[in-house]
Design a protein around this motif. Structure first.
Motif, PDB file in Angstrom:
ATOM      1  N   GLY A   1       1.216   2.242 -16.620  1.00 40.45           N
ATOM      2  CA  GLY A   1      -0.393   2.199 -16.446  1.00 40.45           C
ATOM      3  C   GLY A   1      -1.750   0.976 -15.666  1.00 40.45           C
ATOM      4  O   GLY A   1      -2.552   1.458 -14.956  1.00 40.45           O
ATOM      5  N   ILE A   2      -1.186  -0.165 -15.815  1.00 37.56           N
ATOM      6  CA  ILE A   2      -2.295  -1.483 -14.927  1.00 37.56           C
ATOM      7  C   ILE A   2      -1.688  -1.247 -13.699  1.00 37.56           C
ATOM      8  O   ILE A   2      -2.707  -0.996 -12.916  1.00 37.56           O
ATOM      9  N   ALA A   3      -0.925  -0.886 -13.118  1.00 39.47           N
ATOM     10  CA  ALA A   3      -0.691  -1.360 -12.084  1.00 39.47           C
ATOM     11  C   ALA A   3      -0.893   0.024 -11.246  1.00 39.47           C
ATOM     12  O   ALA A   3      -1.839  -0.634  -9.776  1.00 39.47           O
ATOM     13  N   LYS A   4      -0.727   1.205 -11.871  1.00 39.50           N
ATOM     14  CA  LYS A   4      -1.460   2.263 -10.295  1.00 39.50           C
ATOM     15  C   LYS A   4      -3.120   1.796 -10.699  1.00 39.50           C
ATOM     16  O   LYS A   4      -3.769   2.640  -9.964  1.00 39.50           O
ATOM     17  N   LYS A   5      -3.439   0.471 -10.772  1.00 38.43           N
ATOM     18  CA  LYS A   5      -5.714   0.553 -11.089  1.00 38.43           C
ATOM     19  C   LYS A   5      -5.509  -0.568 -10.358  1.00 38.43           C
ATOM     20  O   LYS A   5      -6.367  -1.624 -10.394  1.00 38.43           O
ATOM     21  N   LEU A   6      -4.399  -1.294  -9.673  1.00 37.64           N
ATOM     22  CA  LEU A   6      -4.200  -2.598  -9.002  1.00 37.64           C
ATOM     23  C   LEU A   6      -4.165  -1.953  -7.493  1.00 37.64           C
ATOM     24  O   LEU A   6      -3.282  -1.775  -6.690  1.00 37.64           O
ATOM     25  N   SER A   7      -5.132  -2.815  -6.478  1.00 38.31           N
ATOM     26  CA  SER A   7      -5.154  -2.957  -5.121  1.00 38.31           C
ATOM     27  C   SER A   7      -4.288  -3.926  -4.511  1.00 38.31           C
ATOM     28  O   SER A   7      -4.312  -4.939  -4.981  1.00 38.31           O
ATOM     29  N   SER A   8      -4.060  -3.894  -3.365  1.00 43.68           N
ATOM     30  CA  SER A   8      -3.185  -5.465  -2.713  1.00 43.68           C
ATOM     31  C   SER A   8      -4.015  -6.290  -3.120  1.00 43.68           C
ATOM     32  O   SER A   8      -4.026  -7.414  -2.828  1.00 43.68           O
ATOM     33  N   ASP A   9      -5.227  -5.765  -2.716  1.00 41.49           N
ATOM     34  CA  ASP A   9      -6.264  -6.631  -2.685  1.00 41.49           C
ATOM     35  C   ASP A   9      -6.662  -7.657  -3.916  1.00 41.49           C
ATOM     36  O   ASP A   9      -6.367  -8.926  -4.054  1.00 41.49           O
ATOM     37  N   ASP A  10      -6.839  -6.934  -4.442  1.00 42.11           N
ATOM     38  CA  ASP A  10      -5.995  -6.922  -6.402  1.00 42.11           C
ATOM     39  C   ASP A  10      -5.355  -8.258  -6.990  1.00 42.11           C
ATOM     40  O   ASP A  10      -4.881  -9.191  -7.109  1.00 42.11           O
ATOM     41  N   VAL A  11      -3.819  -7.774  -6.505  1.00 43.48           N
ATOM     42  CA  VAL A  11      -3.095  -8.606  -6.420  1.00 43.48           C
ATOM     43  C   VAL A  11      -2.626  -9.937  -5.729  1.00 43.48           C
ATOM     44  O   VAL A  11      -2.622 -10.884  -6.130  1.00 43.48           O
ATOM     45  N   LYS A  12      -3.694  -9.471  -4.425  1.00 47.88           N
ATOM     46  CA  LYS A  12      -3.761 -11.096  -3.643  1.00 47.88           C
ATOM     47  C   LYS A  12      -4.278 -11.456  -3.999  1.00 47.88           C
ATOM     48  O   LYS A  12      -4.080 -13.104  -4.757  1.00 47.88           O
ATOM     49  N   ALA A  13      -5.252 -11.210  -4.273  1.00 46.45           N
ATOM     50  CA  ALA A  13      -6.655 -12.757  -5.100  1.00 46.45           C
ATOM     51  C   ALA A  13      -6.632 -12.892  -6.701  1.00 46.45           C
ATOM     52  O   ALA A  13      -6.565 -14.283  -6.928  1.00 46.45           O
ATOM     53  N   VAL A  14      -5.171 -12.329  -6.901  1.00 48.04           N
ATOM     54  CA  VAL A  14      -5.027 -12.960  -8.505  1.00 48.04           C
ATOM     55  C   VAL A  14      -3.949 -14.099  -8.151  1.00 48.04           C
ATOM     56  O   VAL A  14      -4.262 -15.374  -8.520  1.00 48.04           O
ATOM     57  N   ALA A  15      -3.088 -13.632  -7.423  1.00 51.06           N
ATOM     58  CA  ALA A  15      -1.869 -14.297  -6.549  1.00 51.06           C
ATOM     59  C   ALA A  15      -2.610 -15.537  -6.111  1.00 51.06           C
ATOM     60  O   ALA A  15      -2.173 -17.315  -6.136  1.00 51.06           O
ATOM     61  N   ALA A  16      -3.514 -16.090  -5.760  1.00 56.07           N
ATOM     62  CA  ALA A  16      -4.099 -16.986  -4.519  1.00 56.07           C
ATOM     63  C   ALA A  16      -5.358 -17.550  -6.128  1.00 56.07           C
ATOM     64  O   ALA A  16      -4.511 -18.636  -5.793  1.00 56.07           O
ATOM     65  N   TYR A  17      -5.846 -17.246  -6.836  1.00 50.21           N
ATOM     66  CA  TYR A  17      -6.620 -17.910  -7.803  1.00 50.21           C
ATOM     67  C   TYR A  17      -5.438 -18.324  -8.999  1.00 50.21           C
ATOM     68  O   TYR A  17      -5.034 -20.032  -8.816  1.00 50.21           O
ATOM     69  N   TYR A  18      -4.240 -18.179  -9.322  1.00 51.73           N
ATOM     70  CA  TYR A  18      -3.182 -18.872  -9.585  1.00 51.73           C
ATOM     71  C   TYR A  18      -2.549 -19.951  -9.002  1.00 51.73           C
ATOM     72  O   TYR A  18      -2.719 -21.430  -9.462  1.00 51.73           O
ATOM     73  N   ALA A  19      -2.272 -19.353  -7.499  1.00 48.94           N
ATOM     74  CA  ALA A  19      -2.386 -20.830  -6.700  1.00 48.94           C
ATOM     75  C   ALA A  19      -2.978 -21.726  -6.514  1.00 48.94           C
ATOM     76  O   ALA A  19      -2.360 -23.331  -5.925  1.00 48.94           O
ATOM     77  N   SER A  20      -4.275 -21.593  -6.472  1.00 47.26           N
ATOM     78  CA  SER A  20      -5.052 -22.719  -5.750  1.00 47.26           C
ATOM     79  C   SER A  20      -5.554 -23.179  -7.214  1.00 47.26           C
ATOM     80  O   SER A  20      -5.610 -25.120  -7.812  1.00 47.26           O
ATOM     81  N   ARG A  21      -4.926 -22.774  -8.462  1.00 45.86           N
ATOM     82  CA  ARG A  21      -5.602 -23.599  -9.453  1.00 45.86           C
ATOM     83  C   ARG A  21      -3.653 -24.511  -9.855  1.00 45.86           C
ATOM     84  O   ARG A  21      -3.717 -25.509 -10.360  1.00 45.86           O
ATOM     85  N   ALA A  22      -2.685 -24.589  -8.786  1.00 46.00           N
ATOM     86  CA  ALA A  22      -1.824 -25.620  -9.225  1.00 46.00           C
ATOM     87  C   ALA A  22      -1.421 -26.207  -7.997  1.00 46.00           C
ATOM     88  O   ALA A  22      -1.030 -27.612  -8.690  1.00 46.00           O
ATOM     89  N   LYS A  23      -2.997 -26.856  -7.597  1.00 51.54           N
ATOM     90  CA  LYS A  23      -2.686 -27.523  -6.728  1.00 51.54           C
ATOM     91  C   LYS A  23      -3.468 -28.824  -6.997  1.00 51.54           C
ATOM     92  O   LYS A  23      -4.178 -28.557  -8.296  1.00 51.54           O
TER      93      LYS A  23
END
Length: 238
Positions: free
Chosen positions: A216-238
């Motif tokens: 259900g959650i996946a159906k409410k996520l856009s590709s921009d949402d996914v990119k933003a979340v991945a970028a957020y976690y990647a920035s915290r790993a640095k």
């Protein structure tokens, strides 16, 4: 609408998040007039032997099953398009291998590998992978201060409750490090891999996951949402 005050302790936040989503799911089913399907009693899963799993990871089962390290890296840290396998509980990992084996999770590479392992071997390699460090640090205090303009931080820390999207942290931990046996680590996943899984959930090629939430959650996520979340976690790993 005022947001509910959530306790500061990560474990309490995760627990309350899970209870809240169970309640929302039950309400949605009641409104739709449908009842959750009855579940057949699950057969007891075999206990995993991590030492045997280490051998499977590094040697596979020749000639049919390649070593996990040949695609996922020497320490299961991920390589190229192949995701890391660390940071998740043995129960989650075993469930994914079982799903690849029975076809409920579609993947042309993993399906024959999982089918080539018997239930005990799937339990063994899952136990070993679960013992490996993920390299994702759990923050001493939950991250805060997300601003609406920072889509990745906002989704990770606060979600988008108006659309029925919970915070990633409510299930996967404040640092995306994974929680318990069933909620996997997500902080080390690439945007491409995250998007691939979101599309699989949308298409019904993956099971709904713990608490039946992700389809259900996946159906409410856009590709921009996914990119933003991945970028957020990647920035915290640095």
């Amino acid at each position: 609408m005022r947001l509910l005050h959530m306790p500061k302790h990560p474990a309490l936040r995760v627990g309350i998040g899970a209870v809240l989503w169970l309640a929302l799911s039950a309400t949605a089913q009641a409104q739709s007039g449908s009842a959750p399907p009855a579940s057949a009693p699950a057969a007891a899963a075999p206990a995993g032997n991590a030492k045997a799993g280490q051998t499977l990871m590094t040697a596979g089962v020749p000639p049919a099953v390649a070593a996990c390290t040949s695609c996922h890296g020497q320490n299961a840290e991920g390589a190229g398009a192949f995701p890391p396998l660390t940071g998740s509980g043995a129960a989650y990992l075993r469930a994914q291998l079982d799903a690849f084996a029975d076809g409920s999770r579609a993947n042309p590479i993993m399906a024959p590998i999982a089918k080539g392992l018997n239930p005990q071997q799937r339990a063994d390699v899952s136990a070993y992978l679960a013992s490996l460090p993920s390299g994702i640090a759990r923050p001493a205090t939950p991250p805060s201060g997300a601003k609406p303009g920072d889509a990745g931080a906002w989704l990770a820390q606060r979600g988008r409750m108006g659309d029925g999207v919970p915070a990633c942290a409510s299930c996967h931990g404040p640092g995306g490090e994974g929680v318990g046996e069933h909620f996997p680590a997500i902080a080390h996943l690439s945007a491409a891999y995250m998007q691939e899984q979101v599309e699989a959930w949308k298409a019904g090629k993956r099971g709904p996951g713990p608490l039946g939430l992700m389809s259900g959650i996946a159906k409410k996520l856009s590709s921009d949402d996914v990119k933003a979340v991945a970028a957020y976690y990647a920035s915290r790993a640095k």
